[in-house]
Design a protein around this motif. Sequence first.
Motif, PDB file in Angstrom:
ATOM      1  N   ALA A  17      59.928  77.847  42.569  1.00  0.00           N
ATOM      2  CA  ALA A  17      61.228  77.182  42.470  1.00  0.00           C
ATOM      3  C   ALA A  17      62.268  77.880  43.343  1.00  0.00           C
ATOM      4  O   ALA A  17      63.054  77.234  44.036  1.00  0.00           O
ATOM      5  N   ARG A  18      62.276  79.200  43.346  1.00  0.00           N
ATOM      6  CA  ARG A  18      63.254  79.945  44.154  1.00  0.00           C
ATOM      7  C   ARG A  18      62.976  79.809  45.646  1.00  0.00           C
ATOM      8  O   ARG A  18      63.908  79.717  46.456  1.00  0.00           O
ATOM      9  N   LEU A  19      61.708  79.806  46.027  1.00  0.00           N
ATOM     10  CA  LEU A  19      61.371  79.617  47.438  1.00  0.00           C
ATOM     11  C   LEU A  19      61.813  78.248  47.925  1.00  0.00           C
ATOM     12  O   LEU A  19      62.372  78.114  49.021  1.00  0.00           O
ATOM     13  N   VAL A  20      61.590  77.229  47.102  1.00  0.00           N
ATOM     14  CA  VAL A  20      62.004  75.867  47.467  1.00  0.00           C
ATOM     15  C   VAL A  20      63.526  75.807  47.587  1.00  0.00           C
ATOM     16  O   VAL A  20      64.058  75.203  48.521  1.00  0.00           O
ATOM     17  N   GLU A  21      64.237  76.432  46.654  1.00  0.00           N
ATOM     18  CA  GLU A  21      65.706  76.466  46.715  1.00  0.00           C
ATOM     19  C   GLU A  21      66.190  77.063  48.032  1.00  0.00           C
ATOM     20  O   GLU A  21      67.236  76.658  48.543  1.00  0.00           O
ATOM     21  N   ARG A  22      65.460  78.016  48.564  1.00  0.00           N
ATOM     22  CA  ARG A  22      65.844  78.670  49.817  1.00  0.00           C
ATOM     23  C   ARG A  22      65.391  77.887  51.044  1.00  0.00           C
ATOM     24  O   ARG A  22      65.623  78.319  52.165  1.00  0.00           O
ATOM     25  N   GLY A  23      64.722  76.765  50.823  1.00  0.00           N
ATOM     26  CA  GLY A  23      64.328  75.918  51.937  1.00  0.00           C
ATOM     27  C   GLY A  23      62.965  76.212  52.519  1.00  0.00           C
ATOM     28  O   GLY A  23      62.608  75.670  53.567  1.00  0.00           O
ATOM     29  N   CYS A  24      62.189  77.065  51.865  1.00  0.00           N
ATOM     30  CA  CYS A  24      60.851  77.381  52.366  1.00  0.00           C
ATOM     31  C   CYS A  24      59.915  76.195  52.188  1.00  0.00           C
ATOM     32  O   CYS A  24      60.032  75.439  51.229  1.00  0.00           O
ATOM     33  N   ALA A  25      58.991  76.059  53.121  1.00  0.00           N
ATOM     34  CA  ALA A  25      57.911  75.086  52.984  1.00  0.00           C
ATOM     35  C   ALA A  25      56.831  75.790  52.162  1.00  0.00           C
ATOM     36  O   ALA A  25      56.241  76.768  52.616  1.00  0.00           O
ATOM     37  N   VAL A  26      56.591  75.316  50.936  1.00  0.00           N
ATOM     38  CA  VAL A  26      55.710  76.018  50.008  1.00  0.00           C
ATOM     39  C   VAL A  26      54.408  75.255  49.809  1.00  0.00           C
ATOM     40  O   VAL A  26      54.408  74.056  49.542  1.00  0.00           O
ATOM     41  N   THR A  27      53.297  75.977  49.946  1.00  0.00           N
ATOM     42  CA  THR A  27      51.978  75.462  49.619  1.00  0.00           C
ATOM     43  C   THR A  27      51.500  76.212  48.388  1.00  0.00           C
ATOM     44  O   THR A  27      51.595  77.437  48.339  1.00  0.00           O
ATOM     45  N   VAL A  28      51.015  75.477  47.401  1.00  0.00           N
ATOM     46  CA  VAL A  28      50.539  76.110  46.165  1.00  0.00           C
ATOM     47  C   VAL A  28      49.046  75.847  45.985  1.00  0.00           C
ATOM     48  O   VAL A  28      48.543  74.785  46.331  1.00  0.00           O
ATOM     49  N   LEU A  29      48.349  76.827  45.460  1.00  0.00           N
ATOM     50  CA  LEU A  29      46.947  76.706  45.110  1.00  0.00           C
ATOM     51  C   LEU A  29      46.877  76.426  43.617  1.00  0.00           C
ATOM     52  O   LEU A  29      47.385  77.215  42.816  1.00  0.00           O
ATOM     53  N   VAL A  30      46.316  75.286  43.247  1.00  0.00           N
ATOM     54  CA  VAL A  30      46.232  74.912  41.839  1.00  0.00           C
ATOM     55  C   VAL A  30      44.790  74.627  41.454  1.00  0.00           C
ATOM     56  O   VAL A  30      44.038  74.041  42.215  1.00  0.00           O
ATOM     57  N   ARG A  31      44.404  75.072  40.253  1.00  0.00           N
ATOM     58  CA  ARG A  31      43.046  74.827  39.762  1.00  0.00           C
ATOM     59  C   ARG A  31      42.932  73.497  39.049  1.00  0.00           C
ATOM     60  O   ARG A  31      41.877  72.909  38.992  1.00  0.00           O
ATOM     61  N   ASP A  32      44.012  73.047  38.443  1.00  0.00           N
ATOM     62  CA  ASP A  32      43.980  71.765  37.732  1.00  0.00           C
ATOM     63  C   ASP A  32      45.259  71.005  38.009  1.00  0.00           C
ATOM     64  O   ASP A  32      46.173  71.508  38.652  1.00  0.00           O
ATOM     65  N   ASP A  33      45.316  69.797  37.518  1.00  0.00           N
ATOM     66  CA  ASP A  33      46.447  68.924  37.822  1.00  0.00           C
ATOM     67  C   ASP A  33      47.564  68.971  36.789  1.00  0.00           C
ATOM     68  O   ASP A  33      48.467  68.144  36.824  1.00  0.00           O
ATOM     69  N   SER A  34      47.550  69.940  35.893  1.00  0.00           N
ATOM     70  CA  SER A  34      48.527  69.958  34.806  1.00  0.00           C
ATOM     71  C   SER A  34      49.976  70.052  35.308  1.00  0.00           C
ATOM     72  O   SER A  34      50.876  69.519  34.676  1.00  0.00           O
ATOM     73  N   LEU A  35      50.205  70.712  36.415  1.00  0.00           N
ATOM     74  CA  LEU A  35      51.564  70.838  36.955  1.00  0.00           C
ATOM     75  C   LEU A  35      51.719  70.134  38.297  1.00  0.00           C
ATOM     76  O   LEU A  35      52.716  70.327  38.991  1.00  0.00           O
ATOM     77  N   ALA A  36      50.758  69.307  38.665  1.00  0.00           N
ATOM     78  CA  ALA A  36      50.786  68.657  39.976  1.00  0.00           C
ATOM     79  C   ALA A  36      52.063  67.852  40.188  1.00  0.00           C
ATOM     80  O   ALA A  36      52.668  67.902  41.258  1.00  0.00           O
ATOM     81  N   ALA A  37      52.484  67.103  39.186  1.00  0.00           N
ATOM     82  CA  ALA A  37      53.693  66.283  39.329  1.00  0.00           C
ATOM     83  C   ALA A  37      54.922  67.165  39.534  1.00  0.00           C
ATOM     84  O   ALA A  37      55.798  66.840  40.340  1.00  0.00           O
ATOM     85  N   TRP A  38      55.002  68.282  38.823  1.00  0.00           N
ATOM     86  CA  TRP A  38      56.146  69.187  38.955  1.00  0.00           C
ATOM     87  C   TRP A  38      56.203  69.773  40.363  1.00  0.00           C
ATOM     88  O   TRP A  38      57.254  69.772  40.999  1.00  0.00           O
ATOM     89  N   PHE A  39      55.067  70.265  40.871  1.00  0.00           N
ATOM     90  CA  PHE A  39      55.031  70.805  42.225  1.00  0.00           C
ATOM     91  C   PHE A  39      55.338  69.722  43.245  1.00  0.00           C
ATOM     92  O   PHE A  39      56.034  69.965  44.227  1.00  0.00           O
ATOM     93  N   GLY A  40      54.834  68.517  43.019  1.00  0.00           N
ATOM     94  CA  GLY A  40      55.104  67.404  43.924  1.00  0.00           C
ATOM     95  C   GLY A  40      56.584  67.053  43.966  1.00  0.00           C
ATOM     96  O   GLY A  40      57.143  66.785  45.031  1.00  0.00           O
ATOM     97  N   ALA A  41      57.219  67.056  42.813  1.00  0.00           N
ATOM     98  CA  ALA A  41      58.655  66.746  42.750  1.00  0.00           C
ATOM     99  C   ALA A  41      59.479  67.787  43.509  1.00  0.00           C
ATOM    100  O   ALA A  41      60.533  67.466  44.053  1.00  0.00           O
ATOM    101  N   LEU A  42      58.991  69.000  43.564  1.00  0.00           N
ATOM    102  CA  LEU A  42      59.683  70.052  44.310  1.00  0.00           C
ATOM    103  C   LEU A  42      59.443  69.929  45.816  1.00  0.00           C
ATOM    104  O   LEU A  42      60.132  70.556  46.605  1.00  0.00           O
ATOM    105  N   GLY A  43      58.452  69.145  46.192  1.00  0.00           N
ATOM    106  CA  GLY A  43      58.135  68.979  47.607  1.00  0.00           C
ATOM    107  C   GLY A  43      57.081  69.940  48.123  1.00  0.00           C
ATOM    108  O   GLY A  43      56.925  70.115  49.332  1.00  0.00           O
ATOM    109  N   CYS A  44      56.353  70.555  47.224  1.00  0.00           N
ATOM    110  CA  CYS A  44      55.320  71.505  47.618  1.00  0.00           C
ATOM    111  C   CYS A  44      54.061  70.785  48.107  1.00  0.00           C
ATOM    112  O   CYS A  44      53.707  69.723  47.603  1.00  0.00           O
TER     113      CYS A  44
END
Length: 78
Positions: free
Chosen positions: A32-59
Amino acid sequence: MPSGGKTSSGSGRPPAVAVAGASGVLGREVVARLVERGCAVTVLVRDDSLAAWFGALGCRRVRGDLLVPEGLAAFATG
């Protein structure tokens, strides 16, 4: 990274950052803090439980696991 989202690279753009462990309590805060600073963030996720949240942030989301080499290749690309 220095405060204000500026980098020391001289490019004027915040860096692209890859975050493993992004779905953990600390990882979500870091993302969340990296996105606030304008970074292009890629996340490694094992399951889809937070996929929508990361997607909404633009990750960029890559499904995989640190213990499975095939998933790491996609995570490291780009």
